[in-house]
Scaffold this active site. Structure first.
Site, PDB file in Angstrom:
ATOM      1  CD  GLU A  40      -2.550   1.951   0.319  1.00 53.38           C
ATOM      2  OE1 GLU A  40      -2.219   2.919  -0.132  1.00 53.38           O
ATOM      3  OE2 GLU A  40      -3.370   0.992   0.030  1.00 53.38           O
ATOM      4  CB  SER A 118      -8.312   7.718  -0.447  1.00 45.65           C
ATOM      5  OG  SER A 118      -9.234   8.656  -0.236  1.00 45.65           O
ATOM      6  CG  ASN A 120      -6.074   5.830   3.232  1.00 42.99           C
ATOM      7  OD1 ASN A 120      -6.620   6.722   2.713  1.00 42.99           O
ATOM      8  ND2 ASN A 120      -7.073   4.811   3.806  1.00 42.99           N
ATOM      9  CG  MET A 124     -12.904   6.018  -1.424  1.00 46.22           C
ATOM     10  SD  MET A 124     -12.194   7.805  -1.273  1.00 46.22           S
ATOM     11  CE  MET A 124     -11.745   8.034  -2.898  1.00 46.22           C
ATOM     12  CG  HIS A 442     -19.844   5.946  -6.858  1.00 44.81           C
ATOM     13  ND1 HIS A 442     -21.078   6.444  -6.707  1.00 44.81           N
ATOM     14  CD2 HIS A 442     -19.244   6.399  -5.652  1.00 44.81           C
ATOM     15  CE1 HIS A 442     -21.334   6.419  -5.341  1.00 44.81           C
ATOM     16  NE2 HIS A 442     -20.095   6.223  -4.847  1.00 44.81           N
ATOM     17  CB  THR A 488     -18.257  -0.527  -2.601  1.00 49.40           C
ATOM     18  OG1 THR A 488     -17.474   1.015  -2.533  1.00 49.40           O
ATOM     19  CG2 THR A 488     -17.228  -1.173  -1.890  1.00 49.40           C
TER      20      THR A 488
END
Length: 525
Positions: A40, A118, A120, A124, A442, A488
């Protein structure tokens, strides 16, 4: 501090969002002897890894986690996860995300000025709204075998619950009013209902939100053959003999480059960065980055009419200090009404009110209608080999236009959202607001799935890239249809099929004898 990178594993996963986590979970369950390394690029935000930031009670700690998710150039911002709900700014930065600095619009095109990412652990999935509706009608990729069971498995991994907010103030009243206006002619499974949400109601009444931590689950956290390495940038997939053979990865802490051999590589970044990494790796099928689609989004807000505000306060869940919305309802997509409606009862108005106007919880209702895009191959990502982004990969240029059909769909959505609003109460603003392209977050289609290798898709129904054995893609970009609902659940369901295919191969051919180096998911930092 120093840390070790593995040199050889059975499976490398790139990206720790819900789909990358789904691969790790299914492999941990179905191929427990397989060695797995997940890389990551972003930092670890909290324990357990992948925790949703809404579950961080301290506002300062939550804001710090959101800033840490903002990629190469984080900036200070409001930590309210509902910030900008009805903001017309086409370059609005949502908490926990960062925008493309340039290249988001080409001359004469609409572009995606709101396109955001994002970086992290959890991706998301540490910041999302948790909505998990099932696709219906033309939204469904019906060539995928066993789609219903895959969706059910996605719900298991995400911890989906349609009834966590059943006792929210006025939730029943909202759904009754919407149903009376919108349900006639709809199939039973397409009528107004509570929104299926990736949430859990705790014994003390608190609501906790599912992030990748829930998808990983204890099975993955306790898997000694699984390693999570944050702040590790995969710069390319290694292709040898026509198949995936591993990855090259840069330690973001010290800049040292590593090569990790693998039998299978899963690229589960996002709809922008997954095709970017394939391009940087020399994997460039004709459909790569094409068929990009977003969901045009319209928002409106009303105040419920004819309600006893005090009764709502007394009978509600009292969760106003934990979550921004006190109830979420769903208006499903149908082929005759090709919109997805997300109806949130808010504790604060998304538009300015008079200073002495303090609405009771649940009496302000925000409506968000999402449209299915008119999918075009010409809506695509271009990768600039002569310019680099903040991570040193080929810069992304977006080509994107709304067609005449899109504009007609948006106009029809205005009529539909007004009809829903009229059923509920009095508008707080004169007109519904069109959010900027990209604001839905999206994005889909850029590594789309297909039933045959005809040049219009990137991967097969198991998510393996056509012509590149061992290379799999995951995330919303895999979805091949124009869906209006939150994507998702669908993308996690498709990831389950891919993970099962890898697990079957590993169990039939045997797993690698070496164990991944490094520390376990629960202790890596």
């Amino acid at each position: 501090m120093t840390r070790e990178f593995p040199t050889r594993v059975d499976v490398v996963i790139v990206g720790s969002g819900p789909c990358g986590a789904a691969y790790a979970r299914i492999l941990s369950e179905q191929a427990p002897d397989a060695t797995i390394a997940l890389f990551e690029v972003g930092p670890l935000l909290a324990d357990p890894p992948g925790l949703h930031v809404k579950n961080i009670a301290d506002p300062a700690v939550r804001a710090a986690a959101q800033r840490a998710s903002q990629g190469p150039a984080p900036r200070d911002q409001d930590s309210d996860t509902m910030s900008g709900y009805a903001d017309p700014d086409d370059r609005l930065v949502r908490p926990g995300t960062f925008l493309l600095p340039d290249g988001y619009r080409q001359p004469g095109e609409d572009g995606l000025p709101g396109a955001a990412m994002s970086s992290n652990v959890g991706g998301m999935g540490a910041h999302w709204t948790g909505a998990c509706p099932r696709p219906g009608g033309a939204e469904r990729p019906d060539f995928v075998p066993g789609l219903e069971e895959l969706l059910s498995e996605g719900e298991r991994l995400l911890g989906v619950d349609a009834h966590a907010f059943d006792d929210a103030p006025f939730a029943d009243d909202v759904r009754k009013r919407l149903g009376a206006a919108l349900d006639p002619g709809r199939a039973d499974d397409r009528q107004v209902a509570p929104m299926p949400l990736a949430v859990a109601r705790q014994a003390d009444g608190r609501i906790t939100w599912s992030g990748s931590d829930v998808v990983f689950g204890e099975t993955t956290r306790s898997n000694s053959h699984f390693t999570l390495v944050p702040e590790a940038l995969v710069t390319s997939v290694v292709i040898a003999g026509g198949r995936a053979a591993g990855v090259r990865v840069r330690d973001q802490r010290d800049g040292v480059e590593h090569e990790v051999a693998a039998r299978h590589v899963v690229v589960a970044a996002d709809s922008l960065r997954t095709p970017q990494l394939l391009w940087a790796s020399g994997v460039r099928p004709a459909a790569l980055g094409r068929y990009l689609n977003d969901q045009p989004q319209i928002v409106f807000a009303v105040r419920l009419r004819d309600v006893d505000a005090r009764a709502g306060v007394e009978t509600g869940t009292g969760q106003t200090g934990i979550v921004a919305q006190s109830g979420v309802s769903w208006v499903p997509y149908t082929d005759d009404a090709p919109f997805h409606g997300q109806v949130m009862q808010l504790d604060a108005s998304p538009v300015p009110l008079a200073a002495d106007d303090v609405p009771a919880p649940g009496t302000i209702v925000g409506l968000g209608w999402f449209c299915a895009k008119d999918i075009q191959a010409t809506d695509h990502l271009e990768f600039d080999d002569h310019a680099l982004d903040g991570y040193g990969l080929p810069a992304i240029r977006i080509h994107y236009r709304l067609t005449e059909r899109d504009h007609a769909s948006i106009a029809a959505a205005h009529d539909a959202i007004r009809a829903a609003a009229d059923a509920l109460g009095e508008p707080l603003d004169r007109d519904p607001l069109d959010l900027a392209p990209g604001a839905s977050l999206h994005y889909q289609g850029t590594v789309r799935m297909g039933s045959v290798d005809d040049g219009t898709s990137v991967c097969d129904p198991s998510s393996q890239v056509w012509g590149v054995p061992g290379l799999f893609v995951a995330g919303n970009g895999v979805i091949p249809t124009a869906i209006a609902c939150n994507p998702t659940l669908t993308s996690v369901a498709l990831a389950v099929a891919g993970a099962r295919a890898i697990a079957a191969d590993l169990t039939s051919t045997g797993t690698a004898s070496s164990t991944a180096a490094g520390t376990s998911i629960s202790r890596e930092n």
